[in-house]
Design a protein around this motif. Structure first.
Motif, PDB file in Angstrom:
ATOM      1  N   SER A  20       0.842  -1.203   0.000  1.00 55.66           N
ATOM      2  CA  SER A  20       0.000   0.000   0.000  1.00 55.66           C
ATOM      3  C   SER A  20       0.872   1.246   0.000  1.00 55.66           C
ATOM      4  O   SER A  20       0.489   2.290  -0.539  1.00 55.66           O
ATOM      5  N   LYS A  21       2.067   1.147   0.586  1.00 58.67           N
ATOM      6  CA  LYS A  21       3.014   2.273   0.570  1.00 58.67           C
ATOM      7  C   LYS A  21       3.368   2.612  -0.869  1.00 58.67           C
ATOM      8  O   LYS A  21       3.358   3.783  -1.275  1.00 58.67           O
ATOM      9  N   GLU A  23       1.623   1.932  -3.533  1.00 54.78           N
ATOM     10  CA  GLU A  23       0.433   2.478  -4.188  1.00 54.78           C
ATOM     11  C   GLU A  23       0.269   3.965  -3.875  1.00 54.78           C
ATOM     12  O   GLU A  23      -0.076   4.759  -4.747  1.00 54.78           O
ATOM     13  N   ARG A  24       0.510   4.347  -2.629  1.00 50.36           N
ATOM     14  CA  ARG A  24       0.375   5.748  -2.238  1.00 50.36           C
ATOM     15  C   ARG A  24       1.434   6.617  -2.914  1.00 50.36           C
ATOM     16  O   ARG A  24       1.149   7.747  -3.319  1.00 50.36           O
ATOM     17  N   VAL A  25       2.650   6.105  -3.044  1.00 47.51           N
ATOM     18  CA  VAL A  25       3.716   6.873  -3.700  1.00 47.51           C
ATOM     19  C   VAL A  25       3.396   7.045  -5.182  1.00 47.51           C
ATOM     20  O   VAL A  25       3.568   8.140  -5.734  1.00 47.51           O
ATOM     21  N   ALA A  27       0.425   7.115  -6.547  1.00 48.77           N
ATOM     22  CA  ALA A  27      -0.665   8.101  -6.618  1.00 48.77           C
ATOM     23  C   ALA A  27      -0.112   9.520  -6.434  1.00 48.77           C
ATOM     24  O   ALA A  27      -0.530  10.458  -7.137  1.00 48.77           O
ATOM     25  N   TYR A  28       0.829   9.681  -5.516  1.00 51.58           N
ATOM     26  CA  TYR A  28       1.440  10.994  -5.274  1.00 51.58           C
ATOM     27  C   TYR A  28       2.195  11.475  -6.517  1.00 51.58           C
ATOM     28  O   TYR A  28       2.051  12.634  -6.935  1.00 51.58           O
ATOM     29  N   ARG A  31      -0.287  12.467  -9.229  1.00 54.48           N
ATOM     30  CA  ARG A  31      -0.977  13.713  -8.857  1.00 54.48           C
ATOM     31  C   ARG A  31      -0.069  14.935  -9.043  1.00 54.48           C
ATOM     32  O   ARG A  31      -0.474  15.946  -9.605  1.00 54.48           O
ATOM     33  N   TYR A  47       8.798  13.388   0.496  1.00 50.88           N
ATOM     34  CA  TYR A  47       7.742  12.376   0.606  1.00 50.88           C
ATOM     35  C   TYR A  47       8.165  11.076  -0.074  1.00 50.88           C
ATOM     36  O   TYR A  47       7.974   9.986   0.465  1.00 50.88           O
ATOM     37  N   ARG A  51      10.081   7.359   1.738  1.00 45.12           N
ATOM     38  CA  ARG A  51       9.278   6.152   1.657  1.00 45.12           C
ATOM     39  C   ARG A  51       9.836   5.093   0.722  1.00 45.12           C
ATOM     40  O   ARG A  51       9.384   3.955   0.759  1.00 45.12           O
TER      41      ARG A  51
END
Length: 83
Positions: A20-21, A23-25, A27-28, A31, A47, A51
């Motif tokens: 999930s880490k 996936e969040r990176v 997405a960041y 974006r 960020y 990570r």
């Protein structure tokens, strides 16, 4: 916790699971790129650096959804800079 029935269906699924880490990176990165920031600048953000290891960042650049969102030429240029 993994259910026993799902384990028996594919006992090696954990090898291909994405964190999930990660996936969040991704997405960041997508974006921030949509905000028209250069990819090199995004990957140098605290960020992302806090990570991901350099190897994980290189692996992120191989993900199809990231290549699609950023464009193949943008990702290829960044891979060359990381090498």
């Amino acid at each position: 916790m993994i259910r026993l029935s799902s384990f028996w269906r594919n006992p090696f699924s954990f090898l291909f699971a994405r964190s999930s880490k990660e996936e969040r990176v991704v997405a960041y990165v997508i974006r921030e790129h949509e905000r028209e920031r250069p990819l090199a600048e995004i990957l140098d953000d605290p960020y992302v650096r806090n990570r991901c290891t350099p190897q994980e960042i290189a692996r992120l650049l191989d993900r199809p959804e990231l290549v699609h969102a950023l464009g193949e030429s943008t990702v290829a240029e960044q891979r060359e800079q990381l090498a």
